[in-house]
Design a protein around this motif. Sequence first.
Motif, PDB file in Angstrom:
ATOM      1  N   GLY A 147      80.079  86.996  39.247  1.00  0.00           N
ATOM      2  CA  GLY A 147      80.509  85.796  38.530  1.00  0.00           C
ATOM      3  C   GLY A 147      81.513  85.797  37.065  1.00  0.00           C
ATOM      4  O   GLY A 147      81.482  85.088  36.250  1.00  0.00           O
ATOM      5  N   SER A 148      82.639  86.503  38.359  1.00  0.00           N
ATOM      6  CA  SER A 148      83.902  86.519  37.018  1.00  0.00           C
ATOM      7  C   SER A 148      85.319  86.502  37.443  1.00  0.00           C
ATOM      8  O   SER A 148      85.417  87.629  38.828  1.00  0.00           O
ATOM      9  CB  SER A 148      83.430  87.992  36.149  1.00  0.00           C
ATOM     10  OG  SER A 148      84.610  87.901  35.042  1.00  0.00           O
ATOM     11  N   LYS A 149      85.882  86.214  37.508  1.00  0.00           N
ATOM     12  CA  LYS A 149      86.944  86.347  37.883  1.00  0.00           C
ATOM     13  C   LYS A 149      88.000  87.622  37.575  1.00  0.00           C
ATOM     14  O   LYS A 149      89.152  88.330  38.251  1.00  0.00           O
ATOM     15  CB  LYS A 149      88.108  85.371  37.594  1.00  0.00           C
ATOM     16  CG  LYS A 149      88.395  84.680  38.082  1.00  0.00           C
ATOM     17  CD  LYS A 149      88.769  83.094  38.079  1.00  0.00           C
ATOM     18  CE  LYS A 149      88.765  81.781  38.917  1.00  0.00           C
ATOM     19  NZ  LYS A 149      89.710  80.806  38.964  1.00  0.00           N
ATOM     20  N   ASN A 150      87.311  88.549  36.098  1.00  0.00           N
ATOM     21  CA  ASN A 150      87.039  89.698  35.880  1.00  0.00           C
ATOM     22  C   ASN A 150      86.555  90.819  36.742  1.00  0.00           C
ATOM     23  O   ASN A 150      85.429  90.991  36.047  1.00  0.00           O
ATOM     24  CB  ASN A 150      87.336  89.984  34.650  1.00  0.00           C
ATOM     25  CG  ASN A 150      88.198  88.866  34.003  1.00  0.00           C
ATOM     26  OD1 ASN A 150      89.483  89.262  34.171  1.00  0.00           O
ATOM     27  ND2 ASN A 150      87.581  88.591  32.884  1.00  0.00           N
ATOM     28  N   VAL A 151      87.328  91.375  37.725  1.00  0.00           N
ATOM     29  CA  VAL A 151      86.282  92.777  38.705  1.00  0.00           C
ATOM     30  C   VAL A 151      86.861  93.795  38.438  1.00  0.00           C
ATOM     31  O   VAL A 151      87.745  94.424  38.361  1.00  0.00           O
ATOM     32  CB  VAL A 151      87.095  92.120  40.325  1.00  0.00           C
ATOM     33  CG1 VAL A 151      86.288  93.165  41.160  1.00  0.00           C
ATOM     34  CG2 VAL A 151      86.741  90.693  40.331  1.00  0.00           C
ATOM     35  N   GLU A 152      85.524  94.676  38.583  1.00  0.00           N
ATOM     36  CA  GLU A 152      85.802  95.765  38.282  1.00  0.00           C
ATOM     37  C   GLU A 152      85.667  96.409  39.773  1.00  0.00           C
ATOM     38  O   GLU A 152      84.969  96.597  40.429  1.00  0.00           O
ATOM     39  CB  GLU A 152      84.825  96.404  37.303  1.00  0.00           C
ATOM     40  CG  GLU A 152      84.628  97.957  37.065  1.00  0.00           C
ATOM     41  CD  GLU A 152      83.461  98.165  36.211  1.00  0.00           C
ATOM     42  OE1 GLU A 152      83.119  99.755  35.887  1.00  0.00           O
ATOM     43  OE2 GLU A 152      83.004  97.704  35.562  1.00  0.00           O
ATOM     44  N   LEU A 153      86.551  96.979  40.097  1.00  0.00           N
ATOM     45  CA  LEU A 153      86.097  98.337  41.277  1.00  0.00           C
ATOM     46  C   LEU A 153      86.159  99.770  40.847  1.00  0.00           C
ATOM     47  O   LEU A 153      86.539 100.203  40.129  1.00  0.00           O
ATOM     48  CB  LEU A 153      87.585  98.005  42.434  1.00  0.00           C
ATOM     49  CG  LEU A 153      88.459  96.576  42.299  1.00  0.00           C
ATOM     50  CD1 LEU A 153      90.249  97.475  43.261  1.00  0.00           C
ATOM     51  CD2 LEU A 153      87.809  96.370  43.397  1.00  0.00           C
TER      52      LEU A 153
END
Length: 225
Positions: free
Chosen positions: A167-173
């Motif tokens: 739900g966000s364009k800031n993605v945590e891998l």
Amino acid sequence: MQHSPMACIRKAAIFKNLPNEMLEKLVPISTHQEYFPKGSIIRQPGDGKNGMLFMDQGSAKIYNLNEDGKETVLGVLNQGDANGQQNLFQEHAQENFVQALQDTYVCSIERRDFQKLLKKTPDLALNLLNNFGEQLVTIETNSIRRNSMDAQERLMAYLQDLAQKQGSKNVELKLKKKDLASYLGITAETLSRKLKNLQKENRIKISGKLELFHQQFLFYSIKVN
């Protein structure tokens, strides 16, 4: 925050549309907040456990080993994810490993308990059948990607899906590069090159890197065309 068994079970896609009275029947057959420290094995072949996992907190990777001991990453579980739905319906030996990537709390339902409940609640069986149909579509889509997309577009599609899921364009891998590469069916070197290419094309922006416990976490701000 106090843990809610009903809220926990509802996070699983196959249970999310169930009415409260049906969720309440699942609570007594479930186990909640079992703790696994980072690096520990949550499930493994031969452990005698057969059921479904809910990731309450933390994250874990799913992998298997070939005859030579080479690891192949099959996926990653993050907070709110569930794994092993099929184990609730068919008894078979555990084939994959599930390993905690950080300190993790896991909830679960065992097959034998679920089967007893399923016989008493036909509405539950119908709901799950419809959900599995949706999952088959997802599996087919992923298969088409592997066969028709090149490595860079496969990576971009994965990041887009992850952004939508989170739900966000800031993605945590939370996977190491080698594990993500294994999941995508490419080499770690190819993954690094494609990440750089996507950044040069301004399709993603790598906003930071953080080294923790010898595991590299990458944080992406993804710009979807």
